[in-house]
Design a protein around this motif. Structure first.
Motif, PDB file in Angstrom:
ATOM      1  N   ALA A 277       2.490  10.165   1.551  1.00 58.18           N
ATOM      2  CA  ALA A 277       2.625   9.287   2.468  1.00 58.18           C
ATOM      3  C   ALA A 277       1.257   8.978   3.535  1.00 58.18           C
ATOM      4  CB  ALA A 277       3.867   9.330   3.509  1.00 58.18           C
ATOM      5  N   LEU A 278       0.697  10.335   3.737  1.00 48.40           N
ATOM      6  CA  LEU A 278      -0.600  10.274   4.406  1.00 48.40           C
ATOM      7  C   LEU A 278      -1.532   9.776   3.748  1.00 48.40           C
ATOM      8  CD1 LEU A 278      -1.395  11.465   7.261  1.00 48.40           C
ATOM      9  CD2 LEU A 278      -2.071  13.830   6.018  1.00 48.40           C
ATOM     10  N   VAL A 279      -1.588  10.140   2.333  1.00 46.63           N
ATOM     11  CA  VAL A 279      -2.814  10.077   1.456  1.00 46.63           C
ATOM     12  C   VAL A 279      -2.714   8.405   1.246  1.00 46.63           C
ATOM     13  CG1 VAL A 279      -3.927  10.112  -0.705  1.00 46.63           C
ATOM     14  CG2 VAL A 279      -2.797  11.890   0.131  1.00 46.63           C
ATOM     15  N   TYR A 280      -1.349   7.879   0.986  1.00 42.82           N
ATOM     16  CA  TYR A 280      -1.363   6.357   0.696  1.00 42.82           C
ATOM     17  C   TYR A 280      -1.754   5.716   1.874  1.00 42.82           C
ATOM     18  CZ  TYR A 280       1.690   2.264   1.303  1.00 42.82           C
ATOM     19  OH  TYR A 280       2.017   0.806   1.565  1.00 42.82           O
ATOM     20  N   ASN A 281      -1.297   5.935   3.286  1.00 40.06           N
ATOM     21  CA  ASN A 281      -1.642   5.137   4.337  1.00 40.06           C
ATOM     22  C   ASN A 281      -3.405   5.343   4.641  1.00 40.06           C
ATOM     23  OD1 ASN A 281       0.750   4.340   5.241  1.00 40.06           O
ATOM     24  ND2 ASN A 281       1.279   6.539   6.333  1.00 40.06           N
ATOM     25  N   GLU A 282      -3.810   6.308   4.315  1.00 46.30           N
ATOM     26  CA  GLU A 282      -5.315   6.252   4.496  1.00 46.30           C
ATOM     27  C   GLU A 282      -6.019   5.580   3.322  1.00 46.30           C
ATOM     28  OE1 GLU A 282      -9.181   7.104   5.468  1.00 46.30           O
ATOM     29  OE2 GLU A 282      -7.374   7.197   6.730  1.00 46.30           O
ATOM     30  N   LEU A 283      -5.466   5.579   2.179  1.00 46.63           N
ATOM     31  CA  LEU A 283      -6.225   4.722   1.119  1.00 46.63           C
ATOM     32  C   LEU A 283      -5.858   3.246   1.361  1.00 46.63           C
ATOM     33  CD1 LEU A 283      -5.524   6.881  -2.104  1.00 46.63           C
ATOM     34  CD2 LEU A 283      -7.560   6.588  -1.062  1.00 46.63           C
ATOM     35  N   ARG A 284      -4.747   3.067   1.822  1.00 47.95           N
ATOM     36  CA  ARG A 284      -4.541   1.705   2.180  1.00 47.95           C
ATOM     37  C   ARG A 284      -5.441   1.170   3.298  1.00 47.95           C
ATOM     38  NH1 ARG A 284      -0.693  -1.565   5.089  1.00 47.95           N
ATOM     39  NH2 ARG A 284       0.265  -2.964   3.883  1.00 47.95           N
ATOM     40  N   ARG A 285      -5.704   1.827   4.384  1.00 45.62           N
ATOM     41  CA  ARG A 285      -6.476   1.558   5.231  1.00 45.62           C
ATOM     42  C   ARG A 285      -7.833   1.144   4.654  1.00 45.62           C
ATOM     43  NH1 ARG A 285     -10.569   2.994   7.496  1.00 45.62           N
ATOM     44  NH2 ARG A 285     -10.594   5.040   6.777  1.00 45.62           N
TER      45      ARG A 285
ATOM     46  N   LEU B 229       0.270   2.276  -4.168  1.00 42.07           N
ATOM     47  CA  LEU B 229      -0.684   1.244  -3.940  1.00 42.07           C
ATOM     48  C   LEU B 229      -0.660   0.365  -5.138  1.00 42.07           C
ATOM     49  CD1 LEU B 229      -3.586   3.440  -2.515  1.00 42.07           C
ATOM     50  CD2 LEU B 229      -2.402   1.814  -1.206  1.00 42.07           C
ATOM     51  N   LEU B 230      -0.440   0.731  -6.360  1.00 37.38           N
ATOM     52  CA  LEU B 230      -0.551  -0.063  -7.611  1.00 37.38           C
ATOM     53  C   LEU B 230       1.023  -0.933  -7.467  1.00 37.38           C
ATOM     54  CD1 LEU B 230      -1.840  -0.465 -10.482  1.00 37.38           C
ATOM     55  CD2 LEU B 230      -0.007   1.223 -11.152  1.00 37.38           C
ATOM     56  N   ALA B 231       2.032  -0.471  -7.115  1.00 34.13           N
ATOM     57  CA  ALA B 231       3.092  -1.299  -6.792  1.00 34.13           C
ATOM     58  C   ALA B 231       3.038  -2.555  -5.793  1.00 34.13           C
ATOM     59  CB  ALA B 231       4.398  -0.439  -6.331  1.00 34.13           C
ATOM     60  N   GLU B 232       2.216  -2.257  -4.789  1.00 36.56           N
ATOM     61  CA  GLU B 232       1.962  -3.188  -3.863  1.00 36.56           C
ATOM     62  C   GLU B 232       0.791  -4.140  -4.275  1.00 36.56           C
ATOM     63  OE1 GLU B 232       0.961  -2.032   0.110  1.00 36.56           O
ATOM     64  OE2 GLU B 232       2.554  -0.788   0.342  1.00 36.56           O
TER      65      GLU B 232
END
Length: 204
Positions: A59-67, A103-106
């Motif tokens: 979740a931490l990695v996801y939030n950072e890559l999304r940002r 991120l792929l699903a989004e």
């Protein structure tokens, strides 16, 4: 085959490809050091994450890559390489792959036929469609919020408007303040389905 394995099997052939012809009476010996010693590089976790589970780290990695995608630090069309990302973010492949899957699903990433991923670029038509959907959802939530406003909500919204005005010369900060304003309206509206759909559109 890869040069390393071919060098062990057919060293003379490899040397010929590089323009070196050896006489038949010249002995060639090959030492494959990787067959004797291999190194495994394990990334060190980011500071302060020692107690996190794999899911929490993902979740931490996801939030950072999304940002990074939304802030255009990762450019549209840019290819993502797992080894480089894992090293840079100091995580193993497991949480990284879970973050990339989300991120792929989004639709923030595109899957390549070769198996890699790139940051998804949007066409002009997609951007127009995206903002028309976003405007409809925000209009719905604004109408819902207007019917539920209390004095505290009004004060919170006014403070956000004033904050946005004060940041007019700082585009990124002003954009973030405007984003907070819309999220506050969504919270006041309490429309769960609209909020879910808006959260998905908001990430594009």
């Amino acid at each position: 085959a890869a040069y390393r394995s071919r060098a062990v099997i057919d060293p003379r052939g490899i040397l010929r490809e590089f323009g070196t012809q050896l006489a038949e009476d010249v002995e060639v010996r090959v030492w494959d050091s990787t067959a004797e010693l291999r190194y495994i590089v394990l990334p060190e976790r980011p500071a302060g994450t020692e107690g996190l589970s794999e899911d929490e780290l993902a979740a931490l990695v996801y939030n950072e890559l999304r940002r990074q995608i939304l802030d255009l630090e990762l450019k549209p069309g840019q290819r993502l390489f797992e080894p480089e990302l894992a090293t840079r973010m100091q995580v193993s492949r497991t949480p990284l792959r879970e973050a990339l899957r989300l991120l792929l699903a989004e639709d923030l990433l595109d899957q390549l036929p070769t198996g890699g991923m790139v940051v998804r670029p949007l066409s002009a038509r997609e951007i127009e469609e995206l903002y028309s959907v976003r405007a409809a959802l925000e209009g719905l939530m604004t109408a819902e919020a207007a019917s539920r406003l209390d004095d505290d909500d009004v004060a919170a919204l006014r403070a956000l408007v004033e904050r946005n005005a004060a940041l007019v010369d700082l585009p990124t900060d002003a954009m973030n303040a405007g984003h907070d304003f819309h999220l506050t309206i969504a919270d006041i509206a309490g429309h769960q389905w609209a909020a879910r759909l808006h959260a998905q559109v908001d990430g594009q």
